[in-house]
Design a protein around this motif. Structure first.
Motif, PDB file in Angstrom:
ATOM      1  N   GLY A  74      93.439  14.588  15.965  1.00 53.84           N
ATOM      2  CA  GLY A  74      94.032  13.990  14.770  1.00 53.84           C
ATOM      3  C   GLY A  74      93.071  13.934  13.604  1.00 53.84           C
ATOM      4  O   GLY A  74      93.031  12.959  12.869  1.00 53.84           O
ATOM      5  N   SER A  75      92.241  14.965  13.464  1.00 54.19           N
ATOM      6  CA  SER A  75      91.226  15.158  12.412  1.00 54.19           C
ATOM      7  C   SER A  75      89.978  14.294  12.600  1.00 54.19           C
ATOM      8  O   SER A  75      89.113  14.263  11.740  1.00 54.19           O
ATOM      9  N   ARG A  76      89.851  13.630  13.742  1.00 61.02           N
ATOM     10  CA  ARG A  76      88.641  12.835  13.972  1.00 61.02           C
ATOM     11  C   ARG A  76      87.406  13.719  14.129  1.00 61.02           C
ATOM     12  O   ARG A  76      86.296  13.322  13.773  1.00 61.02           O
ATOM     13  N   ILE A  77      87.595  14.938  14.672  1.00 58.68           N
ATOM     14  CA  ILE A  77      86.447  15.849  14.819  1.00 58.68           C
ATOM     15  C   ILE A  77      85.911  16.194  13.429  1.00 58.68           C
ATOM     16  O   ILE A  77      84.707  16.144  13.172  1.00 58.68           O
ATOM     17  N   ALA A  78      86.838  16.497  12.526  1.00 57.97           N
ATOM     18  CA  ALA A  78      86.425  16.819  11.150  1.00 57.97           C
ATOM     19  C   ALA A  78      85.798  15.596  10.493  1.00 57.97           C
ATOM     20  O   ALA A  78      84.801  15.709   9.765  1.00 57.97           O
ATOM     21  N   ALA A  79      86.349  14.394  10.760  1.00 59.18           N
ATOM     22  CA  ALA A  79      85.823  13.171  10.145  1.00 59.18           C
ATOM     23  C   ALA A  79      84.387  12.918  10.602  1.00 59.18           C
ATOM     24  O   ALA A  79      83.511  12.622   9.784  1.00 59.18           O
ATOM     25  N   ASN A  80      84.136  13.072  11.908  1.00 62.32           N
ATOM     26  CA  ASN A  80      82.778  12.906  12.415  1.00 62.32           C
ATOM     27  C   ASN A  80      81.845  13.965  11.847  1.00 62.32           C
ATOM     28  O   ASN A  80      80.700  13.694  11.506  1.00 62.32           O
ATOM     29  N   TYR A  81      82.350  15.184  11.743  1.00 60.68           N
ATOM     30  CA  TYR A  81      81.537  16.284  11.217  1.00 60.68           C
ATOM     31  C   TYR A  81      81.150  15.996   9.765  1.00 60.68           C
ATOM     32  O   TYR A  81      79.989  16.117   9.377  1.00 60.68           O
ATOM     33  N   LEU A  82      82.152  15.592   8.982  1.00 66.10           N
ATOM     34  CA  LEU A  82      81.884  15.346   7.566  1.00 66.10           C
ATOM     35  C   LEU A  82      80.937  14.169   7.383  1.00 66.10           C
ATOM     36  O   LEU A  82      80.137  14.144   6.454  1.00 66.10           O
ATOM     37  N   TYR A  83      81.000  13.213   8.287  1.00 62.58           N
ATOM     38  CA  TYR A  83      80.160  12.026   8.130  1.00 62.58           C
ATOM     39  C   TYR A  83      78.735  12.279   8.604  1.00 62.58           C
ATOM     40  O   TYR A  83      77.783  11.912   7.931  1.00 62.58           O
ATOM     41  N   GLY A  84      78.604  12.919   9.739  1.00 57.04           N
ATOM     42  CA  GLY A  84      77.282  12.972  10.348  1.00 57.04           C
ATOM     43  C   GLY A  84      76.623  14.332  10.447  1.00 57.04           C
ATOM     44  O   GLY A  84      75.413  14.420  10.639  1.00 57.04           O
ATOM     45  N   VAL A  85      77.363  15.395  10.366  1.00 57.65           N
ATOM     46  CA  VAL A  85      76.760  16.719  10.582  1.00 57.65           C
ATOM     47  C   VAL A  85      76.589  17.491   9.271  1.00 57.65           C
ATOM     48  O   VAL A  85      75.531  18.065   9.016  1.00 57.65           O
ATOM     49  N   ALA A  86      77.624  17.500   8.438  1.00 55.15           N
ATOM     50  CA  ALA A  86      77.556  18.268   7.186  1.00 55.15           C
ATOM     51  C   ALA A  86      76.444  17.705   6.293  1.00 55.15           C
ATOM     52  O   ALA A  86      76.194  16.502   6.292  1.00 55.15           O
ATOM     53  N   LYS A  87      75.772  18.611   5.577  1.00 58.46           N
ATOM     54  CA  LYS A  87      74.676  18.169   4.700  1.00 58.46           C
ATOM     55  C   LYS A  87      75.251  17.513   3.444  1.00 58.46           C
ATOM     56  O   LYS A  87      76.209  18.026   2.865  1.00 58.46           O
ATOM     57  N   PRO A  88      74.645  16.419   2.994  1.00 56.23           N
ATOM     58  CA  PRO A  88      75.170  15.771   1.782  1.00 56.23           C
ATOM     59  C   PRO A  88      74.661  16.461   0.513  1.00 56.23           C
ATOM     60  O   PRO A  88      74.066  15.839  -0.354  1.00 56.23           O
ATOM     61  N   ASP A  89      74.836  17.766   0.435  1.00 52.84           N
ATOM     62  CA  ASP A  89      74.297  18.494  -0.717  1.00 52.84           C
ATOM     63  C   ASP A  89      75.374  18.824  -1.751  1.00 52.84           C
ATOM     64  O   ASP A  89      75.124  19.555  -2.698  1.00 52.84           O
ATOM     65  N   GLY A  90      76.566  18.309  -1.526  1.00 54.66           N
ATOM     66  CA  GLY A  90      77.638  18.569  -2.493  1.00 54.66           C
ATOM     67  C   GLY A  90      78.295  19.912  -2.299  1.00 54.66           C
ATOM     68  O   GLY A  90      79.095  20.338  -3.118  1.00 54.66           O
ATOM     69  N   LEU A  91      77.956  20.596  -1.195  1.00 55.28           N
ATOM     70  CA  LEU A  91      78.570  21.905  -0.946  1.00 55.28           C
ATOM     71  C   LEU A  91      79.628  21.830   0.158  1.00 55.28           C
ATOM     72  O   LEU A  91      80.219  22.843   0.511  1.00 55.28           O
ATOM     73  N   THR A  92      79.809  20.632   0.722  1.00 55.52           N
ATOM     74  CA  THR A  92      80.838  20.465   1.758  1.00 55.52           C
ATOM     75  C   THR A  92      81.589  19.161   1.528  1.00 55.52           C
ATOM     76  O   THR A  92      80.979  18.116   1.338  1.00 55.52           O
ATOM     77  N   PHE A  93      82.883  19.251   1.506  1.00 60.13           N
ATOM     78  CA  PHE A  93      83.713  18.051   1.579  1.00 60.13           C
ATOM     79  C   PHE A  93      85.005  18.451   2.277  1.00 60.13           C
ATOM     80  O   PHE A  93      85.199  19.629   2.606  1.00 60.13           O
ATOM     81  N   GLY A  94      85.873  17.488   2.534  1.00 59.49           N
ATOM     82  CA  GLY A  94      87.068  17.880   3.268  1.00 59.49           C
ATOM     83  C   GLY A  94      88.110  16.796   3.296  1.00 59.49           C
ATOM     84  O   GLY A  94      87.931  15.710   2.733  1.00 59.49           O
ATOM     85  N   THR A  95      89.214  17.123   3.978  1.00 56.52           N
ATOM     86  CA  THR A  95      90.313  16.163   4.037  1.00 56.52           C
ATOM     87  C   THR A  95      90.604  15.768   5.476  1.00 56.52           C
ATOM     88  O   THR A  95      90.580  16.614   6.370  1.00 56.52           O
ATOM     89  N   ILE A  96      90.795  14.468   5.654  1.00 57.62           N
ATOM     90  CA  ILE A  96      91.032  13.927   6.988  1.00 57.62           C
ATOM     91  C   ILE A  96      92.245  13.000   6.937  1.00 57.62           C
ATOM     92  O   ILE A  96      92.689  12.630   5.851  1.00 57.62           O
ATOM     93  N   ASN A  97      92.730  12.632   8.108  1.00 57.90           N
ATOM     94  CA  ASN A  97      93.941  11.815   8.174  1.00 57.90           C
ATOM     95  C   ASN A  97      93.770  10.493   7.418  1.00 57.90           C
ATOM     96  O   ASN A  97      92.747   9.835   7.538  1.00 57.90           O
ATOM     97  N   LYS A  98      94.824  10.133   6.684  1.00 57.39           N
ATOM     98  CA  LYS A  98      94.775   8.925   5.871  1.00 57.39           C
ATOM     99  C   LYS A  98      94.618   7.650   6.696  1.00 57.39           C
ATOM    100  O   LYS A  98      94.180   6.635   6.190  1.00 57.39           O
ATOM    101  N   ASN A  99      94.993   7.713   7.983  1.00 51.38           N
ATOM    102  CA  ASN A  99      94.945   6.462   8.756  1.00 51.38           C
ATOM    103  C   ASN A  99      93.759   6.381   9.709  1.00 51.38           C
ATOM    104  O   ASN A  99      93.764   5.598  10.648  1.00 51.38           O
ATOM    105  N   LEU A 100      92.720   7.183   9.448  1.00 49.47           N
ATOM    106  CA  LEU A 100      91.586   7.162  10.378  1.00 49.47           C
ATOM    107  C   LEU A 100      90.814   5.842  10.341  1.00 49.47           C
ATOM    108  O   LEU A 100      90.040   5.553  11.234  1.00 49.47           O
ATOM    109  N   TYR A 101      91.043   5.042   9.301  1.00 50.87           N
ATOM    110  CA  TYR A 101      90.369   3.730   9.273  1.00 50.87           C
ATOM    111  C   TYR A 101      90.888   2.835  10.400  1.00 50.87           C
ATOM    112  O   TYR A 101      90.223   1.885  10.794  1.00 50.87           O
ATOM    113  N   PHE A 102      92.096   3.153  10.927  1.00 51.76           N
ATOM    114  CA  PHE A 102      92.628   2.395  12.066  1.00 51.76           C
ATOM    115  C   PHE A 102      91.563   2.322  13.171  1.00 51.76           C
ATOM    116  O   PHE A 102      91.359   1.282  13.771  1.00 51.76           O
ATOM    117  N   ASP A 103      90.922   3.450  13.431  1.00 54.37           N
ATOM    118  CA  ASP A 103      89.937   3.521  14.522  1.00 54.37           C
ATOM    119  C   ASP A 103      88.812   2.518  14.321  1.00 54.37           C
ATOM    120  O   ASP A 103      88.352   1.885  15.259  1.00 54.37           O
TER     121      ASP A 103
END
Lengths: 499, 353
Positions: free
Chosen positions: B83-112
């Motif tokens: 349910g896009s949690r893999i992408a959410a974890n990737y965007l938070y912890g793996v992708a470099k914060p250099d402004g060259l990566t961003f993405g879209t994840i499920n709107k309700n992931l804050y439920f977790d």
């Protein structure tokens, strides 16, 4: 009016520039299908923006649908030549296609796969055309209880897919069914066997599992043998034409398996892999001598080859008729409908009937073109199997890894492929049949979900619905027939010894 | 000798001048050259191709470049799973914060995060928020031939209606259940459908009779267009605070809550769940993207949503811009994860996490 729309569809596809787009689409589809690692689904998504510039709907569909219709066909080629499925849905062709290659019959297997694809592709298109007036009741007839029963019917194929040892087959299928329970349980939200990995929340993805299970043991075998893929030295390659003739020798089998493809394709949510494995199961079950399967029986190529292509016609049924995509690829195609200003749904069967028929024609023509082009160089392609294994293995491994990676674009996909590669190797070593395992994995989730839904929605009353009773009787007959056949086969084989 | 020394000195000073001057020039050049020039920006989509998350991302990839200095290239990468949690974890912890990566994840992931799911590795408010292109509420639809004309009928009915949903962490399950917990309107939710389209078919068959789904596709595509022509379904509720512009007659869940006089705590519970709609289709980057780059990205994102040419294409694809800005997203993100423990606990029980 229907006849008029039927021919208007044809002339529109053959007119310029639509035909040009069809050729480009077919060329792209050919390459994408051939290369494991480039999935048909992601390619459709990549190519969708080109539709922005194509204003005419027929040209747009000629490009996209032409491309999509071909990926399945050429996906069979790598399955046959190297034992690596070019597409996730082309895995069942490996079962007999690759053993045929090893026997030096690659050309024949390729000919059979392509010709059965062509015949069934046309069959799927014709059924799509015929079923236009009855699309809605057809799709609506199959509710969750019927889908559950169909999954059970599929599971009974395990008996015939088990080969000589029924117990090993049943156990393999049991393991497959068990692995199908991995993931988030939709009923309770409980995580089952996910081992703390997010990757497993959606369950095991079929692509890396099948690639691991079938391709890796063959690569290990190739490395150990130290020869080329073709095991025995042979004078001359069995030709492509022989495979073409095989399609017509087993014409009704091809047609029946094509029908399975259309049927499963028309039911949204079952997935392309199901149709191919069920067609394979049917080919084995209906054969007079099931023991030949898995060792290079041409019927084992014809069945999956046919289902793989005809399912496209089936997939289009709910997509066009309801605006409900029959598969993930069709969901992208729906985007294309909107871009060219069409509204998939009832108006496609009414005011835009000519476009719907044009789509039928695109499927037919794209398949004919691919088959024609492929036949020109299939015999040459088959010669790859004479190359020394040592030279091929690095490329094959690359295909394995890239192919697995397409499942989620995740490195874990490759790990899964490797794990199932080890499992597959031991299954081969100890003579455990792999098809029942895959069938269990594919059908387990469908059976479980639909059982829950049926019980939640209807209580126990669904068990007494007439359609359920009919499918149940079919299941009993199928089981009875295969047990009877096995017994008779045993008696026959015992006969001469006793005499 | 003196001459040679002089030549040496001149050569050395020239060399020094060129090296020093060169480095200054290159620095100035680098500063004047936009960061994004010649670069490629990746948009990660937490879903497979085919849906609206993917469709919006490809739309952004097509139009965002021209609003970013240096006109970078864009690629869209699908990273589906859980349910896009893999992408959410990737965007938070793996992708470099250099402004060259961003993405879209499920709107309700804050439920977790609210229910304390241990497998999520993100802190919702700490993402670098880029924007959200739309924020459609959910609609509760029901077959028109069912004996329930409105929510009052369902509340008073002896047998609850059967609605379909894919799973528990989904508005198809959560919305009926909060109606039940906060207002006593009972439903039987049949779970396990593979996707929304399968539920729609099940509704046509009569296997279930209701479903909660995003309102824009419901009003904009088949099979619903035909349904509406034939008056096949009714819209009993929508989850937004205000009337939805395309269908202002559909009552809001908040009006219904007022009508049934739900308690403050229950109101917070409803707000926590329906906040997902306000996040729309959130686009986030890894925490710590340099502020100037994050600003460039969010500004370009918003510009696409105002671009008439881009909007014309979006309209064709049945997408309508209704943007949510970074400031609002950040405020909401902080609010939802700081819900009172009692509300969070009830929520945890509800979705069985």
């Amino acid at each position: 009016m229907i006849i008029e729309a039927f021919f208007s569809g044809l002339t529109q596809v053959l007119s310029w520039p639509a035909f040009g787009y069809l050729l480009i689409g077919a060329a792209v589809g050919f390459i994408v299908g051939l290369l494991p690692g480039l999935g048909g689904l992601s390619t459709l998504a990549l190519m969708l923006p080109f539709v922005y510039t194509i204003k005419d709907p027929i040209s747009a569909f000629s490009f996209l649908l032409g491309m999509h219709a071909i990926t399945g066909t050429t996906g069979d080629i790598t399955s046959i030549l190297f034992g690596i499925p070019g597409e996730g849905t082309a895995a069942a062709t490996i079962m007999d296609g690759y053993p045929m290659t090893k026997k030096g019959e690659a050309g024949r297997a390729l000919g059979a796969a392509l010709m059965s694809s062509l015949v069934a592709g046309i069959e799927g298109a014709i059924i799509l055309a015929i079923s236009i007036p009855i699309m809605r009741p057809l799709v609506l007839f199959f509710a969750s209880p019927e889908l559950f029963m169909l999954a059970i019917l599929g599971i009974t194929f395990i008996a015939s897919l088990s080969g000589e040892n029924l117990y090993k087959g049943l156990l393999a299928a049991g393991i497959g069914l068990m692995l199908a329970t991995i993931g988030v349980d939709p009923q309770t939200g409980v995580l089952r066997y996910t081992m703390g990995l997010l990757y497993l929340w959606d369950g095991l993805s079929l692509i890396p599992v099948v690639i691991g299970l079938f391709a890796i043991p063959e690569i290990v075998d190739l490395a150990v043998r130290g020869t080329s893929i073709v095991e025995e030295k042979i004078e001359k390659l069995e030709g492509v034409m022989e495979g073409v003739k095989d399609t017509f020798r087993h014409f009704w089998l091809t047609m029946r398996c094509g029908l399975i493809g259309v049927f499963i394709g028309a039911l949204p949510g079952l997935g392309g892999a199901v149709s191919q494995w069920l067609a394979y199961g049917h080919a084995v079950q209906s054969s007079k001598d099931p023991s030949r399967f898995g060792k290079g029986a041409v019927e084992g190529v014809l069945g999956p080859g046919a289902a793989n292509n005809s399912k496209e016609g089936g997939n289009l049924i709910p997509t066009v008729g309801f605006g409900i995509p029959g598969s993930a690829s069709m969901a992208i195609l729906l985007g294309a409908f909107l871009l060219v200003g069409l509204n998939p749904g009832p108006e496609m069967l009414d005011q835009h009937l000519d476009i719907t028929f044009a789509m039928v024609w695109i499927l037919v023509i794209a398949n004919i073109i691919t088959a024609g082009v492929s036949f020109l160089f299939l015999n040459q392609l088959a010669k790859i199997t004479f190359i020394r294994g040592g030279l091929l293995i690095p490329f094959l491994l690359m295909f394995v890894f890239l192919g697995s990676f397409t499942a989620h674009n995740n490195l874990t996909d490759i790990v899964v492929a490797l794990i199932f590669g080890v499992l597959g190797y031991f299954m081969v070593l100890f003579e455990w049949p792999r098809p029942p395992f895959v069938l269990g994995l594919v059908l387990g989730g469908i059976a479980e979900n639909n059982l829950w839904i049926s019980t939640a929605a209807y209580g126990a009353s669904w068990l007494l619905q007439p359609s359920i009773i009919v499918i149940f009787l079919i299941i009993l007959t199928t089981l009875g027939y295969s047990i009877f056949k096995k017994r008779r086969g045993k008696e026959k084989s015992l006969g001469p010894e006793e005499a | 000798m003196k001459k040679i020394a002089l030549i040496k000195a001149i050569t050395l000073s020239l060399l020094f001048f060129f090296i020093w001057g060169g480095s200054i020039a290159s620095k100035v050049w680098a500063q004047s050259k936009p960061f994004y020039k010649g670069k490629t920006i990746r948009i990660i989509v937490g879903f497979t191709p085919g849906g609206f998350y993917d469709r919006w991302s490809r739309h952004m990839a097509r139009f965002m470049g021209k609003y970013i200095p240096g006109k970078p290239n864009f690629v869209v990468q699908n990273m589906p799973g859980a349910g896009s949690r893999i992408a959410a974890n990737y965007l938070y912890g793996v992708a470099k914060p250099d402004g060259l990566t961003f993405g879209t994840i499920n709107k309700n992931l804050y439920f977790d995060q609210v229910i304390g799911n241990e497998q999520v590795r993100y802190d919702w408010p700490k993402y670098s928020w880029i924007g959200s292109p739309e924020r459609p509420p959910d609609v509760f639809y029901m077959r028109a031939d069912a004996p329930y004309k409105n929510m009052d009928d369902i509340k008073n009915a002896a047998t609850p209606p059967k609605c379909g949903s894919t799973g528990r962490a989904n508005s198809g399950y959560v919305i009926p259940k909060i109606l039940e917990k906060t207002m006593g309107i009972k439903f039987k939710v049949v779970l396990g459908y593979k996707g929304g389209r399968q539920i729609d078919l099940a509704v046509e068959r009569g296997e279930v009779i209701c479903r909660v789904m995003t309102i824009t596709p419901h009003l904009g595509r088949e099979p619903f267009l035909t349904w509406h022509k034939k008056k096949f379904d009714r819209h009993l509720l929508q989850s937004g605070r205000k009337p939805f512009p395309g269908a202002p007659e559909i009552p809001s869940i908040f009006d219904l809550a007022k009508k049934y006089k739900v308690s403050d705590e229950n109101m917070k519970f409803i707000s926590l769940v329906t906040a997902a709609n306000e996040f729309g289709r959130p686009y986030v980057g890894p925490p710590g993207i340099p502020q100037d780059r994050a600003d460039i990205l969010s500004k370009a994102f918003m510009s696409v949503l105002k671009d008439p040419k881009a909007n014309a294409v979006a309209k064709k694809l049945r997408m309508k811009a209704d943007p949510v800005g970074v400031k609002k997203l950040k405020t909401m993100a902080r609010e939802v994860v700081n819900s009172p423990p009692a509300v969070a606990e009830r929520f945890k029980k509800l979705i069985g996490g």
